[in-house]
Design a protein around this motif. Sequence first.
Motif, PDB file in Angstrom:
ATOM      1  N   VAL A 194       0.856  -1.183   0.000  1.00 37.95           N
ATOM      2  CA  VAL A 194       0.000   0.000   0.000  1.00 37.95           C
ATOM      3  C   VAL A 194       0.892   1.233   0.000  1.00 37.95           C
ATOM      4  O   VAL A 194       1.921   1.266   0.676  1.00 37.95           O
ATOM      5  CB  VAL A 194      -0.938   0.015   1.220  1.00 37.95           C
ATOM      6  CG1 VAL A 194      -1.790   1.278   1.253  1.00 37.95           C
ATOM      7  CG2 VAL A 194      -1.831  -1.216   1.217  1.00 37.95           C
ATOM      8  N   THR A 195       0.492   2.245  -0.759  1.00 38.68           N
ATOM      9  CA  THR A 195       1.263   3.484  -0.824  1.00 38.68           C
ATOM     10  C   THR A 195       1.452   4.061   0.564  1.00 38.68           C
ATOM     11  O   THR A 195       0.516   4.104   1.370  1.00 38.68           O
ATOM     12  CB  THR A 195       0.542   4.516  -1.715  1.00 38.68           C
ATOM     13  OG1 THR A 195       0.255   3.923  -2.975  1.00 38.68           O
ATOM     14  CG2 THR A 195       1.401   5.755  -1.915  1.00 38.68           C
ATOM     15  N   SER A 242      -4.206  10.405  -2.712  1.00 41.56           N
ATOM     16  CA  SER A 242      -4.673   9.144  -3.286  1.00 41.56           C
ATOM     17  C   SER A 242      -3.747   8.018  -2.868  1.00 41.56           C
ATOM     18  O   SER A 242      -2.521   8.156  -2.881  1.00 41.56           O
ATOM     19  CB  SER A 242      -4.702   9.251  -4.820  1.00 41.56           C
ATOM     20  OG  SER A 242      -5.022   8.001  -5.391  1.00 41.56           O
ATOM     21  N   LEU A 243      -4.336   6.903  -2.454  1.00 40.90           N
ATOM     22  CA  LEU A 243      -3.582   5.723  -2.048  1.00 40.90           C
ATOM     23  C   LEU A 243      -3.913   4.564  -2.978  1.00 40.90           C
ATOM     24  O   LEU A 243      -5.034   4.483  -3.520  1.00 40.90           O
ATOM     25  CB  LEU A 243      -3.897   5.341  -0.603  1.00 40.90           C
ATOM     26  CG  LEU A 243      -3.593   6.382   0.476  1.00 40.90           C
ATOM     27  CD1 LEU A 243      -4.005   5.861   1.844  1.00 40.90           C
ATOM     28  CD2 LEU A 243      -2.129   6.777   0.470  1.00 40.90           C
ATOM     29  N   SER A 244      -2.958   3.644  -3.134  1.00 41.06           N
ATOM     30  CA  SER A 244      -3.173   2.518  -4.045  1.00 41.06           C
ATOM     31  C   SER A 244      -2.619   1.232  -3.450  1.00 41.06           C
ATOM     32  O   SER A 244      -1.722   1.256  -2.594  1.00 41.06           O
ATOM     33  CB  SER A 244      -2.521   2.781  -5.406  1.00 41.06           C
ATOM     34  OG  SER A 244      -1.119   2.959  -5.259  1.00 41.06           O
ATOM     35  N   THR A 246      -1.064  -2.580  -4.624  1.00 41.70           N
ATOM     36  CA  THR A 246      -0.537  -3.454  -5.683  1.00 41.70           C
ATOM     37  C   THR A 246      -0.294  -4.825  -5.081  1.00 41.70           C
ATOM     38  O   THR A 246       0.241  -4.956  -3.971  1.00 41.70           O
ATOM     39  CB  THR A 246       0.776  -2.908  -6.265  1.00 41.70           C
ATOM     40  OG1 THR A 246       1.739  -2.756  -5.229  1.00 41.70           O
ATOM     41  CG2 THR A 246       0.540  -1.554  -6.934  1.00 41.70           C
ATOM     42  N   ARG A 266      -3.868  -3.790  -9.288  1.00 42.85           N
ATOM     43  CA  ARG A 266      -3.513  -2.425  -8.870  1.00 42.85           C
ATOM     44  C   ARG A 266      -4.824  -1.660  -8.690  1.00 42.85           C
ATOM     45  O   ARG A 266      -5.519  -1.347  -9.667  1.00 42.85           O
ATOM     46  CB  ARG A 266      -2.626  -1.735  -9.889  1.00 42.85           C
ATOM     47  CG  ARG A 266      -2.243  -0.320  -9.462  1.00 42.85           C
ATOM     48  CD  ARG A 266      -1.314   0.369 -10.444  1.00 42.85           C
ATOM     49  NE  ARG A 266      -1.050   1.741 -10.033  1.00 42.85           N
ATOM     50  CZ  ARG A 266      -0.144   2.098  -9.128  1.00 42.85           C
ATOM     51  NH1 ARG A 266       0.600   1.179  -8.531  1.00 42.85           N
ATOM     52  NH2 ARG A 266       0.028   3.367  -8.829  1.00 42.85           N
ATOM     53  N   SER A 268      -6.808   1.684  -6.724  1.00 40.45           N
ATOM     54  CA  SER A 268      -6.538   3.028  -6.183  1.00 40.45           C
ATOM     55  C   SER A 268      -7.813   3.658  -5.657  1.00 40.45           C
ATOM     56  O   SER A 268      -8.924   3.300  -6.081  1.00 40.45           O
ATOM     57  CB  SER A 268      -5.918   3.928  -7.262  1.00 40.45           C
ATOM     58  OG  SER A 268      -4.704   3.406  -7.728  1.00 40.45           O
ATOM     59  N   GLU A 269      -7.637   4.593  -4.761  1.00 38.69           N
ATOM     60  CA  GLU A 269      -8.735   5.390  -4.209  1.00 38.69           C
ATOM     61  C   GLU A 269      -8.371   6.861  -4.360  1.00 38.69           C
ATOM     62  O   GLU A 269      -7.212   7.248  -4.211  1.00 38.69           O
ATOM     63  CB  GLU A 269      -8.971   5.063  -2.740  1.00 38.69           C
ATOM     64  CG  GLU A 269      -9.728   3.779  -2.496  1.00 38.69           C
ATOM     65  CD  GLU A 269     -11.190   3.870  -2.905  1.00 38.69           C
ATOM     66  OE1 GLU A 269     -11.859   4.857  -2.518  1.00 38.69           O
ATOM     67  OE2 GLU A 269     -11.659   2.967  -3.627  1.00 38.69           O
ATOM     68  N   ASP A 270      -9.382   7.692  -4.650  1.00 37.84           N
ATOM     69  CA  ASP A 270      -9.146   9.113  -4.861  1.00 37.84           C
ATOM     70  C   ASP A 270      -8.772   9.823  -3.574  1.00 37.84           C
ATOM     71  O   ASP A 270      -9.015   9.321  -2.457  1.00 37.84           O
ATOM     72  CB  ASP A 270     -10.402   9.764  -5.454  1.00 37.84           C
ATOM     73  CG  ASP A 270     -10.738   9.215  -6.836  1.00 37.84           C
ATOM     74  OD1 ASP A 270      -9.797   8.747  -7.514  1.00 37.84           O
ATOM     75  OD2 ASP A 270     -11.923   9.236  -7.216  1.00 37.84           O
TER      76      ASP A 270
END
Length: 573
Positions: A194-195, A242-244, A246, A266, A268-270
């Motif tokens: 996670v980012t 924004s977090l993503s 993978t 992959r 993502s969320e805004d």
Amino acid sequence: MIPAAYCAENSDIKRFNAYETEKNPMKTFAGSVMRALTFLSLMFFSAISLAEIRSDVDRETIGMGESLRLTITGDASERLDQLDLAALQFDWEILSSSSSTNTSFINGARSTTRTLSLDLLPLRDGILSIPSLSTGGNRTTPIAITVNPQTVSAGGDDSVRFSIEIDKRDVYIQEQMILTVTIEQAINLDGAEVTQLELNGAIVEELTRRNFQRQINGRLWRVTQLRYAIYPQQRGILEIPSLSLTAREVLPGRSLLGARLGKRFRLSEDAIAVNVKPVPADFPGDVWLPAASLELAQSWSTPPESMEIGDSTTRTLTLAAEGLLSSQLPSITSMSDSSKITGIRVYPDQESSDQIERTEGFLGQRTRSEALVASVSGSWTLPEVRVPWWNTETDSLQFAILPSATISVGSLVVPSPVQPAAIAAETQTTTTPVWLNALAGLGWLLALLFAYMLWRSRDHKASDVAIDNTEETLRPLLTAMKASTSQNDAPATRQLLLRWATLHYQQPVRTLDQLKGLCDSGLADEVSTLETAIYSQSDEAWTRGAALYRAIRDEPKLGTTEQTDYRSLYPTA
């Protein structure tokens, strides 16, 4: 980046007193036995009174089909494996259990904690209860859990879901808000990352991640939640970036090269925008405190309304705020005016701070202790303390109030000599002959003359006996004084010093302040140093034992010019 482990389940002085040794050996032995038995009894009953077990859950609101982790904690005396879980199984299915033991040493004292963790699945929705569980006569506190109806999926064959959620979108500056990053997986994943969350203009504290199961449309999902407590430091718009996620699917079976990997994900969320409001203009405090709740409390080691001259008591002030870090709380030093009271000496200790993680964020605490020593009699009132804070639940100004406290110091109680009961002479109704009265008077005169001659003959001998008794009392006392000062044992030296002063000045001496009023300036300075070392509660050791003993040897006897020289009694080696 956050490693894949986030998507997996958590793993689990010598006090020498030579004066006392001069006493009867049999009495000393008996007294030692009694003290030992008393100590063991106190330790036993203290252990019984302090033993407790407590229960905590990772969430208080779940959905039907979601698992819940219940953690039960007790001390070394608790047998958590013998907990009666029958009442728990009426509303909950126990999926798994694990136990652990943790031992630590704090200030030389050993502390052992036992923990039992249970993963529970609700059997129905509604308001369910984690019942009170008991072992060894101790019980946990019941916990209410809200179980919402089961989630119904909109369809599709998605196997991995990723979402972020913030509990508040409109907050004050420095107010706590909770960001939750949720990963749901119905398949096994490899290399999930996670980012990393990075925010400018805010303090971010990571909370304990949650791992549980959720059943949706008959399909079992593993859920991992990463949680963060965020405290904005600037007013305006704070943007949660924004977090993503993978990750790569792990297929059933294995190949020659290891795990069989499937498609790559992959998700993502805004970004999320949060409005940060400034401190309200009508807030009167110097330190801004936006909290869900705040409490200011005090406790005393000895009731302040029942002290005597020379007594001491420790006052402990505690400030606790839900939704704040300990670093956000003000210093408690400024909350007490007790140091300005004449006749009460205050020895403050360093403040301590801590923050405890709760289900909905952090609870910040700040604690300060101070020793108060009464030097004169009287009565004083510590003023009321008011700490303004902002209730974020009701969006209103409130005050944490510490009521005023009264300190009453009484004079030392000196037992009054018992007066003989008055004997009322009966009135004679008959007339006594004159010659009989004259004979009685002559007898009294002869008795008084004899008593006077006897007193004159024994006066010198009595004074010699008094000096000998003083020498016999001082000798073991001074030996003990030499030992305690050479070891820099401040508490033992204080007790021996007051005994010595009572004999030396031939009057009761109960406090160090009273002693300083009788002795020379050199001894008074050393006594002040000893007093500060005893009541300051600092880590600095008292090292002036030898200097104090020299000052005691040099102290002249009070009120006479020709007297027996006691200095030969003072040990020099």
